[in-house]
Write an enzyme that holds these catalytic residues in place. Structure first.
Site, PDB file in Angstrom:
ATOM      1  N   HIS A 129      -3.054   1.900  -5.553  1.00 33.54           N
ATOM      2  CA  HIS A 129      -3.584   0.546  -5.710  1.00 33.54           C
ATOM      3  C   HIS A 129      -3.547  -0.149  -6.906  1.00 33.54           C
ATOM      4  O   HIS A 129      -3.792  -1.416  -6.876  1.00 33.54           O
ATOM      5  CB  HIS A 129      -5.002   0.907  -5.167  1.00 33.54           C
ATOM      6  CG  HIS A 129      -5.549  -0.234  -4.224  1.00 33.54           C
ATOM      7  ND1 HIS A 129      -5.423  -0.277  -3.068  1.00 33.54           N
ATOM      8  CD2 HIS A 129      -5.983  -1.539  -4.540  1.00 33.54           C
ATOM      9  CE1 HIS A 129      -5.930  -1.378  -2.455  1.00 33.54           C
ATOM     10  NE2 HIS A 129      -6.367  -2.240  -3.648  1.00 33.54           N
ATOM     11  N   TYR A 179      -9.012 -10.432  -5.811  1.00 33.06           N
ATOM     12  CA  TYR A 179      -8.129  -9.998  -7.074  1.00 33.06           C
ATOM     13  C   TYR A 179      -8.103 -10.976  -8.093  1.00 33.06           C
ATOM     14  O   TYR A 179      -7.081 -10.727  -8.911  1.00 33.06           O
ATOM     15  CB  TYR A 179      -7.021  -9.206  -6.352  1.00 33.06           C
ATOM     16  CG  TYR A 179      -7.110  -8.202  -5.333  1.00 33.06           C
ATOM     17  CD1 TYR A 179      -6.940  -6.863  -5.856  1.00 33.06           C
ATOM     18  CD2 TYR A 179      -7.706  -8.311  -4.115  1.00 33.06           C
ATOM     19  CE1 TYR A 179      -7.196  -5.847  -5.226  1.00 33.06           C
ATOM     20  CE2 TYR A 179      -7.941  -6.995  -3.239  1.00 33.06           C
ATOM     21  CZ  TYR A 179      -7.520  -5.588  -3.766  1.00 33.06           C
ATOM     22  OH  TYR A 179      -7.666  -4.715  -3.065  1.00 33.06           O
ATOM     23  N   ARG A 203      -0.883  -2.565  -6.548  1.00 34.25           N
ATOM     24  CA  ARG A 203      -1.224  -3.579  -5.859  1.00 34.25           C
ATOM     25  C   ARG A 203      -2.206  -4.797  -6.366  1.00 34.25           C
ATOM     26  O   ARG A 203      -1.783  -5.857  -6.091  1.00 34.25           O
ATOM     27  CB  ARG A 203      -1.790  -3.043  -4.445  1.00 34.25           C
ATOM     28  CG  ARG A 203      -2.231  -3.981  -3.289  1.00 34.25           C
ATOM     29  CD  ARG A 203      -2.744  -3.312  -2.031  1.00 34.25           C
ATOM     30  NE  ARG A 203      -3.220  -3.975  -1.230  1.00 34.25           N
ATOM     31  CZ  ARG A 203      -2.285  -4.523  -0.281  1.00 34.25           C
ATOM     32  NH1 ARG A 203      -1.266  -4.649  -0.408  1.00 34.25           N
ATOM     33  NH2 ARG A 203      -2.914  -5.538   0.838  1.00 34.25           N
ATOM     34  N   ARG A 234       0.953  -1.163  -0.032  1.00 34.75           N
ATOM     35  CA  ARG A 234       0.056  -0.060  -0.165  1.00 34.75           C
ATOM     36  C   ARG A 234       0.859   1.393  -0.079  1.00 34.75           C
ATOM     37  O   ARG A 234       2.251   1.096   0.529  1.00 34.75           O
ATOM     38  CB  ARG A 234      -0.901   0.033   1.135  1.00 34.75           C
ATOM     39  CG  ARG A 234      -1.762  -1.097   1.419  1.00 34.75           C
ATOM     40  CD  ARG A 234      -2.458  -1.192   2.494  1.00 34.75           C
ATOM     41  NE  ARG A 234      -3.534  -2.289   2.652  1.00 34.75           N
ATOM     42  CZ  ARG A 234      -3.186  -3.405   3.534  1.00 34.75           C
ATOM     43  NH1 ARG A 234      -1.877  -3.298   4.043  1.00 34.75           N
ATOM     44  NH2 ARG A 234      -4.223  -4.352   3.700  1.00 34.75           N
ATOM     45  N   LYS A 293      -1.648  -2.435   8.169  1.00 32.46           N
ATOM     46  CA  LYS A 293      -2.625  -1.738   8.943  1.00 32.46           C
ATOM     47  C   LYS A 293      -2.703  -2.550  10.580  1.00 32.46           C
ATOM     48  O   LYS A 293      -2.179  -3.682  10.523  1.00 32.46           O
ATOM     49  CB  LYS A 293      -3.949  -2.256   8.166  1.00 32.46           C
ATOM     50  CG  LYS A 293      -4.384  -1.272   7.113  1.00 32.46           C
ATOM     51  CD  LYS A 293      -5.713  -1.823   6.679  1.00 32.46           C
ATOM     52  CE  LYS A 293      -5.828  -1.041   5.248  1.00 32.46           C
ATOM     53  NZ  LYS A 293      -7.112  -1.333   4.574  1.00 32.46           N
ATOM     54  N   HIS A 350      -3.285  -8.848   3.665  1.00 34.47           N
ATOM     55  CA  HIS A 350      -4.718  -9.097   3.995  1.00 34.47           C
ATOM     56  C   HIS A 350      -5.396  -9.867   5.106  1.00 34.47           C
ATOM     57  O   HIS A 350      -4.539 -10.688   5.447  1.00 34.47           O
ATOM     58  CB  HIS A 350      -5.617  -9.607   2.794  1.00 34.47           C
ATOM     59  CG  HIS A 350      -5.771  -8.829   1.451  1.00 34.47           C
ATOM     60  ND1 HIS A 350      -5.747  -9.130   0.336  1.00 34.47           N
ATOM     61  CD2 HIS A 350      -5.753  -7.412   1.362  1.00 34.47           C
ATOM     62  CE1 HIS A 350      -5.701  -8.130  -0.746  1.00 34.47           C
ATOM     63  NE2 HIS A 350      -5.745  -7.116   0.162  1.00 34.47           N
TER      64      HIS A 350
END
Length: 345
Positions: A273, A308, A276, A171, A195, A299
């Site tokens: 993104h 994806y 990504r 990211r 995150k 993730h």
């Protein structure tokens, strides 16, 4: 979460959640003064939180062309989470009873499904971005030596950033937060803080390592951010108040991509993104198992990574390609009749 609570407070005051005056399109200081700190959250009850959910569902954002668009599904639910969490905090502080909290928290999330953000980035477009950087490594049309050196320094950094994005799928805020100490050229790895402060290791291609090593000839080995920002004037590497090389912010990553896309003559600048999404798709296309791809991109759930996967999309497209649109042939013995003109309104 603080930003979410600020926007909820403005919605409750019947104001633009971002603090923009609809008449002028500029920030309104009076509206910006309405923040989450002005709300006595512990006094909210079920009827209030249900109304807040309805306001969130109706909220829109102003686009660059002046038009407005509804908040995305994920953005709406982010505000619902913020509302639930602030009620939890009020209960923990003894400001409301458990029963009052439970009733107020009965706010359903918004349901639906969306396609994953970003689009596939063809390798030719990535190559064009890299070529735009390389064009500034030795700009023969620039006579000023200082300016040529400035362009070269920035080009080395930008090329290293783009190569790292493409080979790791991180990211943009993760890339901006990488320190020199997180880079291991021998292992071809970067330590990433994602995150919720979750750490993971990602791995660079050999060519990406070469780009980073070229950038380090300019950046040197001083501690601090790996992909450092530059000062507005003089294009010196920026340092913090302690003399360490500063970290860039996520917006700078997007600005770098946009500037190189314009230089490369791309009709539309790719988003961070997009790198990504392309990285995940290429991994799954190459037969990498879902768990490994999930670990590499950070993730929380394999279901997010699976979104994806381009293979089901290609399968569905191939299925439709087996169909053929019928030829325009009238029925036997029935000649096509001219359609009557529609009555004017």
């Amino acid at each position: 979460m603080q930003g979410c609570l600020d926007r909820i407070a403005r919605l409750m005051a019947d104001q633009d959640p971002t603090g923009i005056d609809p008449a002028t399109g500029k920030k309104d200081p009076a509206v910006l003064a309405i923040t989450g700190e002005t709300i006595r959250w512990h006094l909210l009850r079920a009827e209030h939180t249900q109304r807040i959910r309805a306001l969130i569902g109706q909220a829109t954002s102003r686009k660059k062309d002046g038009t407005r668009e509804p908040w995305s599904l994920a953005y709406r639910n982010k505000h619902v989470v913020a509302l639930r969490q602030v009620l939890d905090r009020a209960w923990l502080l003894g400001l409301m009873t458990a029963d009052e909290r439970d009733r107020a928290q009965r706010v359903d999330q918004f349901e639906g499904s969306t396609l994953p953000a970003g689009g596939h980035l063809p390798i030719e477009r990535v190559g064009a971005l890299m070529a735009a950087c390389d064009a500034d490594l030795d700009p023969r049309d620039v006579e000023d030596p200082a300016k040529r050196d400035e362009l070269r320094r920035v080009a080395l950094r930008d090329a290293a950033m783009i190569a790292a994005l493409y080979s790791t799928g991180v990211r943009r805020f993760e890339l901006a937060g990488v320190a020199l100490a997180d880079y291991d050229p021998a292992a071809r790895s970067l330590r990433i803080r994602g995150k919720r402060s979750k750490e993971r290791m990602v791995y660079l291609t050999a060519s990406a390592v070469g780009r980073i090593e070229a950038w380090l000839t300019v950046r040197r080995r001083d501690p601090g951010g790996l992909f450092a920002p530059f000062t507005p004037r003089g294009r010196h590497i920026r340092r913090d108040e302690h003399g360490r090389i500063a970290f860039m912010d996520a917006r700078t990553v997007s600005n770098v991509i946009a500037a190189r896309a314009e230089q490369a003559g791309l009709d539309e600048a790719p988003r961070a993104h997009d790198f990504r999404r392309t990285f995940i798709g290429e991994l799954l296309d190459a037969g990498v198992d879902l768990a490994t791809a999930q670990a590499l991109v950070g993730h929380a759930s394999p279901a997010t990574t699976a979104k994806y996967d381009r293979r089901p999309e290609r399968t569905r497209r191939a299925a439709v390609d087996k169909l053929a649109t019928p030829d325009a042939v009238p029925l036997p013995g029935a000649a096509p009749r001219r359609r009557k003109a529609a009555p004017s309104s």
